[in-house]
Design an enzyme around this catalytic site. Structure first.
Site, PDB file in Angstrom:
ATOM      1  CD  GLN A   1      -2.718   1.430   2.436  1.00  0.00           C
ATOM      2  OE1 GLN A   1      -3.405   2.263   2.853  1.00  0.00           O
ATOM      3  NE2 GLN A   1      -3.082   0.189   3.112  1.00  0.00           N
TER       4      GLN A   1
ATOM      5  CB  VAL B   1       7.297  -1.469   9.205  1.00  0.00           C
ATOM      6  CG1 VAL B   1       6.051  -0.698   9.776  1.00  0.00           C
ATOM      7  CG2 VAL B   1       8.434  -1.494  10.385  1.00  0.00           C
TER       8      VAL B   1
ATOM      9  CD  GLU C   1      -1.705   2.019   8.384  1.00  0.00           C
ATOM     10  OE1 GLU C   1      -1.522   2.235   6.992  1.00  0.00           O
ATOM     11  OE2 GLU C   1      -1.750   2.876   9.195  1.00  0.00           O
TER      12      GLU C   1
ATOM     13  CG  ASP D   1       0.352   0.615   4.757  1.00  0.00           C
ATOM     14  OD1 ASP D   1       1.582   0.797   5.055  1.00  0.00           O
ATOM     15  OD2 ASP D   1      -0.242  -0.233   4.753  1.00  0.00           O
TER      16      ASP D   1
ATOM     17  N   GLY E   1      -7.626  20.215  18.830  1.00  0.00           N
ATOM     18  CA  GLY E   1      -7.199  21.672  18.818  1.00  0.00           C
ATOM     19  C   GLY E   1      -7.655  22.379  20.012  1.00  0.00           C
ATOM     20  N   GLY E   2      -7.653  23.982  19.909  1.00  0.00           N
ATOM     21  CA  GLY E   2      -7.954  24.430  21.161  1.00  0.00           C
ATOM     22  C   GLY E   2      -9.372  24.746  21.258  1.00  0.00           C
TER      23      GLY E   2
HETATM   24  N1  COA Z   1      11.845 -10.074  -9.255  1.00  0.00           N
HETATM   25  C1  COA Z   1      12.593 -10.842  -8.295  1.00  0.00           C
HETATM   26  N2  COA Z   1      12.580 -10.840  -6.992  1.00  0.00           N
HETATM   27  C2  COA Z   1      11.821  -9.696  -6.426  1.00  0.00           C
HETATM   28  C3  COA Z   1      10.995  -8.925  -7.389  1.00  0.00           C
HETATM   29  C4  COA Z   1      11.244  -9.139  -8.832  1.00  0.00           C
HETATM   30  N3  COA Z   1      10.371  -8.141  -9.676  1.00  0.00           N
HETATM   31  N4  COA Z   1      10.266  -8.170  -6.607  1.00  0.00           N
HETATM   32  C5  COA Z   1      10.479  -8.418  -5.432  1.00  0.00           C
HETATM   33  N5  COA Z   1      11.479  -9.517  -5.206  1.00  0.00           N
HETATM   34  C6  COA Z   1      11.933 -10.124  -4.076  1.00  0.00           C
HETATM   35  C7  COA Z   1      12.720  -9.121  -3.274  1.00  0.00           C
HETATM   36  O1  COA Z   1      14.036  -8.668  -3.703  1.00  0.00           O
HETATM   37  C8  COA Z   1      12.839  -9.821  -1.933  1.00  0.00           C
HETATM   38  O2  COA Z   1      13.905 -10.960  -1.937  1.00  0.00           O
HETATM   39  P1  COA Z   1      14.912 -10.929  -0.741  1.00  0.00           P
HETATM   40  O3  COA Z   1      14.298 -11.070   0.408  1.00  0.00           O
HETATM   41  O4  COA Z   1      15.739 -12.337  -1.432  1.00  0.00           O
HETATM   42  O5  COA Z   1      15.842  -9.697  -0.930  1.00  0.00           O
HETATM   43  C9  COA Z   1      11.612 -10.533  -1.965  1.00  0.00           C
HETATM   44  O6  COA Z   1      10.940 -10.408  -3.283  1.00  0.00           O
HETATM   45  C10 COA Z   1      10.481  -9.991  -0.979  1.00  0.00           C
HETATM   46  O7  COA Z   1      10.553  -8.640  -0.485  1.00  0.00           O
HETATM   47  P2  COA Z   1      10.038  -8.015   0.732  1.00  0.00           P
HETATM   48  O8  COA Z   1      10.072  -6.543   0.552  1.00  0.00           O
HETATM   49  O9  COA Z   1      10.871  -8.608   1.829  1.00  0.00           O
HETATM   50  O10 COA Z   1       8.524  -8.592   0.811  1.00  0.00           O
HETATM   51  P3  COA Z   1       7.856  -9.095   2.162  1.00  0.00           P
HETATM   52  O11 COA Z   1       6.450  -9.740   1.640  1.00  0.00           O
HETATM   53  O12 COA Z   1       8.539 -10.227   2.729  1.00  0.00           O
HETATM   54  O13 COA Z   1       7.574  -7.791   3.192  1.00  0.00           O
HETATM   55  C11 COA Z   1       6.880  -5.740   3.690  1.00  0.00           C
HETATM   56  C12 COA Z   1       6.758  -6.951   2.761  1.00  0.00           C
HETATM   57  C13 COA Z   1       5.988  -4.443   3.391  1.00  0.00           C
HETATM   58  C14 COA Z   1       6.655  -5.938   5.115  1.00  0.00           C
HETATM   59  C15 COA Z   1       8.443  -5.131   3.221  1.00  0.00           C
HETATM   60  O14 COA Z   1       8.741  -5.050   2.084  1.00  0.00           O
HETATM   61  C16 COA Z   1       8.600  -3.814   4.158  1.00  0.00           C
HETATM   62  O15 COA Z   1       9.115  -3.816   5.527  1.00  0.00           O
HETATM   63  N6  COA Z   1       8.707  -2.751   3.322  1.00  0.00           N
HETATM   64  C17 COA Z   1       8.913  -1.491   3.817  1.00  0.00           C
HETATM   65  C18 COA Z   1       7.944  -0.826   4.735  1.00  0.00           C
HETATM   66  C19 COA Z   1       6.746  -0.712   4.096  1.00  0.00           C
HETATM   67  O16 COA Z   1       6.505  -0.219   2.888  1.00  0.00           O
HETATM   68  N7  COA Z   1       5.732  -1.480   4.652  1.00  0.00           N
HETATM   69  C20 COA Z   1       4.297  -1.141   4.222  1.00  0.00           C
HETATM   70  C21 COA Z   1       3.973  -1.720   3.110  1.00  0.00           C
HETATM   71  S1  COA Z   1       2.229  -1.328   2.897  1.00  0.00           S
END
Ligand code: COA
Length: 423
Positions: A16, A136, A138, A167, A246-247
C-alpha cells in the site's frame, strides 16, 4: 498537458505505502512503470479477494493509471533489462524490506553509476537506527509513531485508526519528497535519495500530541474531558476519546436515530467565536452571559455538562438537519458518514473524488480518485494494469528492443509469458 508529463517512474512498489505514492504521481501525469515478479506480481493482487480469479480491490484501488511489466530482477537477463529501465527513468520508487535492493545488486551506488540523474525514493518502516532493518506494516507504524497510544478511550486499550496513516500517509509524504527532488534536479542536474520512514510519517501526523506531551509540564490539559471529570493526568499524553485535538472543544454527539443507526452521530465543535449562536440554537440563551459559561476558559471544567446539553438538542435532529441548521451560523459540525453514504454521495462523484472504473475482468467498481485537484492538470482515473499487461510494449517502446531481442528475453525466463497489450 499534465503537471508531471515527461517524468518516468520505475515503480518497484508493492502493498500500500509505495503504490499510494506512485498512483498519485501517475494522476499528476507521470508515466509509471510497475515492475512485478513474473507470474506473481504485487502480493495484493491476490489478497482480500472478493471475486475469485481476478485482481482484488486492494490492488486495483492502489494501482490506477500505471503500466505493468513482469520482470525477474534476480535473473541475469532481467538485470540487464532493469539496468536499461534505470537509465530511461527519472525516479525509482521502492518499498521493499530493508536491504532487498542491495541484495538484487541495485543499491544506491550502483543506481547512481547507471544514471546519476536518478532519484531513488524509498518507504521504510523506521529511519536509520536500531530498528532500521525491521519489516513494518500499517499498524506497527501507527503504534511506533505515537498514534495508538493517543487514540481510544482514556480507560480503554491503545487503538489503531481506520485511516491508513502509516501506509497511505507515508506514501503521500514520499510523493512530496520526490517532487521536491525533481525540482532540485532541475537546478543541479543530480538525483538524490529520498526516504520516508513510516514511523516518522505517523509522528508528523500526530504532532499535536507531541505538543500536548510538552504542555503537560505546565499543568493539566484543560481542554481534555478528563480535566472536567477531575481525573489526574499521568506523565504522557493520554488517550482522549473523541475530544478535539485543537483549542476549540469538540465531541461526537448522538443524533436522531442513534438507537438503531450506528452512524447517526455528528461531530460538534463549540468554537469560541460562535458561542452565542450555539446558545441560541440549543435554547440556552442565558449561557451567553452567565458567569462560568461566557468565556472559553470558564467553560473548560463544564464541557461534559455543555456537550450533554448540546446532545439533548442534536438527539432531536438527524445528523444532516444538524448540519443544515448549524452551517448558516458558521457553527462547525460534521455528520458521521458511513462508507455506504460516501459511496452514494453525488457531490463526491461530481468532483471526481469517488469514481466508477471499469475493469476487463471484474467489471465496474468504485474507487477514490485524486484527492488533490490541479486546475491545469486534471486527473482521469484509468484502471489498474493486469499482471504483465505492458511487458512487450515497454520492452519495445521504452527500451527500444527489437522483436527478435524481445523473443530472446522471453526465452530467458526474465519476463514471464509475453502478452500482447490488451484493449
Ligand atoms: N524479481 C525478483 N525478486 C523480486 C522482485 C522481482 N521483480 N520483486 C521483489 N522481489 C523479491 C525481493 O528482492 C525480496 O527478495 P529477498 O528477500 O531475497 O531480498 C523478496 O521479493 C520479498 O521482498 P520483501 O520486501 O521482503 O517482501 P515481504 O512480503 O517479505 O515484506 C513488507 C513486505 C511490506 C513487510 C516489506 O516489504 C517492508 O517492510 N517494506 C518497507 C515498509 C513498507 O512499505 N511497509 C508497508 C507496506 S504497505
Amino acid at each position: 498537458m499534465k503537471a508531471l508529463k515527461g517524468v518516468r517512474i520505475l515503480d518497484f512498489t508493492h502493498v500500500q505505502s509505495g503504490p499510494t505514492c506512485t498512483q498519485l504521481l501517475a494522476w499528476f501525469g507521470a508515466d509509471v512503470i510497475k515492475v512485478e515478479r513474473p507470474g506473481v506480481g504485487d502480493a495484493t493482487r491476490k489478497q482480500l479477494v472478493d471475486v475469485p480469479g481476478v485482481d482484488s480491490l486492494y490492488f486495483t484501488m492502489l494501482n490506477h493509471n500505471k503500466r505493468s511489466i513482469e520482470l525477474n530482477s534476480k535473473n541475469e537477463t532481467g538485470k540487464q533489462v532493469l539496468t536499461r529501465l534505470i537509465r530511461e527513468c527519472d525516479v525509482l520508487v521502492e518499498n521493499f524490506a530493508p536491504g532487498a535492493l542491495d541484495r538484487m545488486g541495485f543499491g544506491w551506488e550502483r543506481i547512481q553509476e547507471i544514471n546519476p540523474r536518478m532519484i531513488m525514493a524509498s518507504v521504510k518502516g523506521f529511519g536509520p537506527g536500531k530498528y532500521e532493518d525491521c519489516k513494518v506494516y500499517e499498524n506497527v507504524a501507527q503504534c511506533a509513531g505515537g498514534s495508538a497510544s493517543t487514540t481510544g478511550d482514556l480507560d480503554g486499550l491503545p487503538m489503531v485508526t481506520g485511516a491508513q496513516i502509516g501506509d497511505s500517509g507515508t506514501g503521500l509524504h514520499l510523493a512530496l519528497g520526490i517532487v521536491s527532488a525533481l525540482f532540485q534536479r532541475e537546478k543541479t542536474g543530480r538525483g538524490q535519495k529520498v526516504l520516508a520512514a513510516m514511523q516518522d510519517g505517523v509522528l508528523n501526523l500526530c504532532r499535536v500530541k507531541l505538543r500536548d506531551q510538552q504542555r503537560l509540564a505546565a499543568g493539566p490539559l484543560k481542554e481534555y474531558s478528563q480535566f472536567g471529570e477531575g481525573i489526574p493526568f499521568g506523565d504522557a499524553t493520554p488517550r482522549a476519546g473523541n475530544d478535539s485535538g485543537g483549542g476549540q472543544p469538540g465531541r461526537i454527539l448522538k443524533c436522531k436515530g442513534w438507537e438503531t443507526d450506528p452512524n447517526a452521530y455528528t461531530y460538534f465543535i463549540t468554537q469560541a467565536a460562535v458561542w452565542e449562536k450555539i446558545c441560541d440554537v440549543i435554547g440556552e440563551p442565558d449561557w451567553k452571559a452567565k458567569e462560568g459559561y461566557a468565556t472559553p476558559p470558564e467553560r473548560l471544567d463544564k464541557l461534559n455538562e455543555i456537550f450533554g446539553r448540546i446532545e439533548e438538542w442534536t438527539m432531536t435532529k438527524t445528523k444532516f438537519e444538524v448540519m443544515d441548521i448549524c452551517n448558516p451560523h458558521d457553527i462547525p459540525v460534521g455528520p458521521i458518514l458511513s462508507m455506504k453514504e460516501i459511496a452514494e454521495d453525488e457531490g463526491l462523484r461530481a468532483t471526481g473524488t469517488v469514481v466508477e472504473v471499469d475493469h476487463p475482468e471484474r467489471g465496474p467498481y468504485l474507487t477514490v480518485g485524486n484527492p488533490v485537484k490541479l486546475s491545469d492538470s486534471p486527473s482521469e482515473v484509468t484502471r489498474s494494469p493486469l499482471l504483465g499487461e505492458h511487458t512487450e510494449e515497454i520492452l519495445r517502446d521504452v527500451l527500444g528492443y527489437s522483436g527478435e531481442e524481445i523473443a530472446q528475453i522471453g526465452e530467458s525466463g526474465a519476463v514471464g509469458d509475453l502478452k500482447i497489450a490488451a484493449e
